[in-house]
Design a protein around this motif. Structure first.
Motif, mmCIF file in Angstrom:
data_model
loop_
_atom_site.group_PDB
_atom_site.id
_atom_site.type_symbol
_atom_site.label_atom_id
_atom_site.label_comp_id
_atom_site.label_asym_id
_atom_site.label_seq_id
_atom_site.Cartn_x
_atom_site.Cartn_y
_atom_site.Cartn_z
ATOM 1 N N MET A 1 0.849 -1.195 0.000
ATOM 2 C CA MET A 1 0.000 0.000 0.000
ATOM 3 C C MET A 1 0.887 1.247 0.000
ATOM 4 S SD MET A 1 -2.957 1.084 2.730
ATOM 5 C CE MET A 1 -3.856 -0.433 2.432
ATOM 6 N N SER A 2 0.722 2.097 -1.006
ATOM 7 C CA SER A 2 1.573 3.275 -1.128
ATOM 8 C C SER A 2 1.171 4.345 -0.125
ATOM 9 C CB SER A 2 1.478 3.829 -2.558
ATOM 10 O OG SER A 2 2.186 5.050 -2.646
ATOM 11 N N ASP A 3 2.183 5.017 0.430
ATOM 12 C CA ASP A 3 1.909 6.108 1.356
ATOM 13 C C ASP A 3 2.538 7.410 0.859
ATOM 14 O OD1 ASP A 3 4.530 5.556 1.757
ATOM 15 O OD2 ASP A 3 4.425 5.367 3.945
ATOM 16 N N ASP A 4 2.808 7.472 -0.487
ATOM 17 C CA ASP A 4 3.469 8.644 -1.034
ATOM 18 C C ASP A 4 2.618 9.892 -0.867
ATOM 19 O OD1 ASP A 4 5.568 7.062 -1.747
ATOM 20 O OD2 ASP A 4 4.933 6.781 -3.820
ATOM 21 N N ALA A 5 1.304 9.771 -1.074
ATOM 22 C CA ALA A 5 0.427 10.939 -1.009
ATOM 23 C C ALA A 5 0.212 11.392 0.427
ATOM 24 C CB ALA A 5 -0.916 10.619 -1.668
ATOM 25 N N ASN A 6 0.186 10.464 1.333
ATOM 26 C CA ASN A 6 -0.100 10.778 2.734
ATOM 27 C C ASN A 6 0.776 9.908 3.624
ATOM 28 O OD1 ASN A 6 -1.087 11.284 5.268
ATOM 29 N ND2 ASN A 6 -3.247 10.927 4.738
ATOM 30 N N PRO A 7 1.911 10.438 4.098
ATOM 31 C CA PRO A 7 2.816 9.616 4.922
ATOM 32 C C PRO A 7 2.138 9.027 6.149
ATOM 33 C CG PRO A 7 3.869 11.671 4.272
ATOM 34 C CD PRO A 7 2.423 11.785 3.877
ATOM 35 N N PHE A 8 1.131 9.695 6.685
ATOM 36 C CA PHE A 8 0.459 9.168 7.868
ATOM 37 C C PHE A 8 -0.290 7.877 7.556
ATOM 38 C CE2 PHE A 8 -3.122 9.008 10.927
ATOM 39 C CZ PHE A 8 -2.374 8.920 12.095
ATOM 40 N N GLN A 9 -0.655 7.692 6.292
ATOM 41 C CA GLN A 9 -1.315 6.445 5.917
ATOM 42 C C GLN A 9 -0.415 5.252 6.204
ATOM 43 O OE1 GLN A 9 -2.499 6.257 1.810
ATOM 44 N NE2 GLN A 9 -3.588 4.320 2.038
ATOM 45 N N LYS A 11 1.888 5.130 8.484
ATOM 46 C CA LYS A 11 1.929 4.953 9.939
ATOM 47 C C LYS A 11 0.686 4.222 10.419
ATOM 48 C CE LYS A 11 2.778 7.360 14.279
ATOM 49 N NZ LYS A 11 3.237 8.622 14.915
ATOM 50 N N MET A 12 -0.467 4.536 9.823
ATOM 51 C CA MET A 12 -1.701 3.853 10.216
ATOM 52 C C MET A 12 -1.641 2.360 9.880
ATOM 53 S SD MET A 12 -4.021 5.266 11.960
ATOM 54 C CE MET A 12 -5.104 3.854 11.703
ATOM 55 N N VAL A 13 -1.034 2.024 8.761
ATOM 56 C CA VAL A 13 -0.869 0.605 8.417
ATOM 57 C C VAL A 13 -0.015 -0.090 9.476
ATOM 58 C CG1 VAL A 13 0.133 -1.002 6.749
ATOM 59 C CG2 VAL A 13 -1.234 0.932 5.954
ATOM 60 N N ASN A 17 -1.197 -3.162 11.960
ATOM 61 C CA ASN A 17 -0.433 -4.407 12.009
ATOM 62 C C ASN A 17 0.063 -4.705 13.422
ATOM 63 O OD1 ASN A 17 -0.398 -5.648 9.421
ATOM 64 N ND2 ASN A 17 0.914 -4.012 8.657
ATOM 65 N N TYR A 18 0.642 -3.695 14.071
ATOM 66 C CA TYR A 18 1.216 -3.929 15.395
ATOM 67 C C TYR A 18 0.129 -4.140 16.457
ATOM 68 C CZ TYR A 18 5.945 -2.955 13.796
ATOM 69 O OH TYR A 18 7.162 -3.021 13.159
ATOM 70 N N GLY A 19 -0.997 -3.464 16.303
ATOM 71 C CA GLY A 19 -2.096 -3.709 17.239
ATOM 72 C C GLY A 19 -2.588 -5.143 17.153
ATOM 73 N N ALA A 20 -2.752 -5.638 15.921
ATOM 74 C CA ALA A 20 -3.162 -7.029 15.727
ATOM 75 C C ALA A 20 -2.091 -7.984 16.233
ATOM 76 C CB ALA A 20 -3.450 -7.284 14.247
ATOM 77 N N LEU A 21 -0.832 -7.646 15.975
ATOM 78 C CA LEU A 21 0.271 -8.499 16.413
ATOM 79 C C LEU A 21 0.325 -8.610 17.926
ATOM 80 C CD1 LEU A 21 2.863 -10.086 15.841
ATOM 81 C CD2 LEU A 21 4.085 -7.892 15.737
ATOM 82 N N ASN A 22 0.113 -7.506 18.630
ATOM 83 C CA ASN A 22 0.109 -7.553 20.094
ATOM 84 C C ASN A 22 -0.933 -8.537 20.608
ATOM 85 O OD1 ASN A 22 0.912 -5.952 22.772
ATOM 86 N ND2 ASN A 22 -1.268 -6.371 22.815
#
Length: 361
Positions: A1-9, A11-13, A17-22
């Motif tokens: 998933m590209s985050d070029d247009a919105n770098p925060f996107q 971070k949300m990915v 991922n990390y929330g599910a991993l926890n």
């Protein structure tokens, strides 16, 4: 998933991922899978892992999918092309129960447990401001017992206590003194100290009757006669009472920030200490201002735990709601308000989470 247009996107990915991993890691820790993989110390098939741990194959396959994608467990294939799974030793050093005080795996259970116990009540609290009573957190209290085991079993007697007051506390404990462990919960630390120092007498105090029942059962099972447990509110001890001036040494392990009336609880500790008695308050290493915690390596995690547990239990009965991240500056100020004029603040050996506030009456 590209985050070029919105770098925060991007971070949300990562957050998703990390929330599910926890969550998945918490399930794996609780089920003992990390210990099974750590004990094998070699690449194993799914069937070998399940056989060693008494676990279901289909659930294990799905869980291993999470762990491999996240880089927690390595996937290797042998000459037979069958997938095998391996937990690197460096991962086991912080995920397996053998890690002792270095165990970070135990914390993966914390957010999922708090979500189960209290999420609906916390959401409601945003509208009402109501606190959440301890009774809402029964499974979480069991977890805190596990956490106490992980934190205290290897370091309390052999590392922390010898560091207190230049070793003088240990010498006094060996001779025989009166000790109170305030906010003792299920009594893990209290019982460890009672076992290590049979000449001293230990009293655990907590507001939770259920937790104290567990503590009494464990102490009796270990045949200890130098330890007892009492259900009391620490804030109620600030006036003259039957415990006034009784104790030579008092400990409070991550307990004060949960109090509904923390200043009164500290005043209660001052009241039940003997003249020139010593108090060790162990609490979270943080600053009292949010700005000071912005670069804390686990700031977001600790504030979340506080939001889900420490702050709401502190709000019960119009309490202070101090929260876990009350910080060093406020802690020192409140200790002074409680009467302590000699307060030394220091880091704790093998414990990056907490500070030791050592006080003399």
């Amino acid at each position: 998933m590209s985050d070029d247009a919105n770098p925060f996107q991007g971070k949300m990915v990562d957050i998703l991922n990390y929330g599910a991993l926890n969550l998945a890691m918490g399930i794996g820790y609780r089920s003992g899978v990390f210990d099974v993989l750590d004990d094998q110390n070699r690449p194993c098939t799914v069937d070998e892992i399940c056989s060693a741990g008494g676990l279901n194959r289909r659930y294990m396959q799905e869980w291993l999918g999470v762990m491999v994608c996240a880089g927690i467990v390595d996937l290797v294939r042998g000459d037979d092309d069958e997938p095998r799974f391996f937990l690197p030793k460096s991962h086991g050093d912080v995920l397996a129960r053998r890690a002792g005080s270095a165990n970070l795996g135990v914390y993966t259970q914390e957010i999922p447990l708090l979500t189960t116990c209290a999420m609906a009540r916390v959401v409601q609290g945003f509208q009402t401001g109501d606190g959440i009573p301890y009774e809402q957190y029964p499974d979480f209290h069991d977890f805190m017992g596990q956490l106490g085991e992980a934190k205290h079993r290897q370091v309390l007697v052999d590392v922390f206590l010898p560091s207190v007051d230049g070793g003088r506390i240990v010498k006094a404990l060996q001779r025989g003194i009166q000790v109170c462990d305030l906010g003792c919960a299920q009594g893990v630390a209290t019982i460890l100290m009672a076992q290590a120092f049979p000449a001293s007498r230990f009293t655990g105090i907590d507001i939770s009757g259920e937790a104290l029942d567990t503590a009494r059962f464990d102490a009796q099972a270990k045949g200890l006669t130098n330890v007892g447990f009492e259900q009391r509110d620490a804030a109620g001890l600030r006036h003259s009472n039957d415990l006034s001036g009784r104790f030579d040494y008092i400990t409070a392990f991550d307990a004060i920030h949960d109090q509904t009336r923390p200043l009164e609880a500290l005043q209660g500790i001052y009241e039940i200490l003997k003249d020139d008695g010593a108090f060790s308050m162990i609490d979270i290493a943080a600053e009292s201002s949010l700005d000071g915690n912005r670069n804390h390596p686990m700031g977001a995690f600790l504030y979340t735990v506080s939001l889900m547990h420490c702050m709401p239990v502190g709000l019960v009965d119009d309490g202070a709601g101090l929260g876990m991240m009350w910080g060093r500056q406020l802690a020192e100020r409140m200790l002074g308000q409680a009467g302590f004029r000699r307060v030394a603040v220091m880091e704790i050996p093998d414990d990056a989470f907490n500070l030791h506030f050592f006080c003399r009456k």
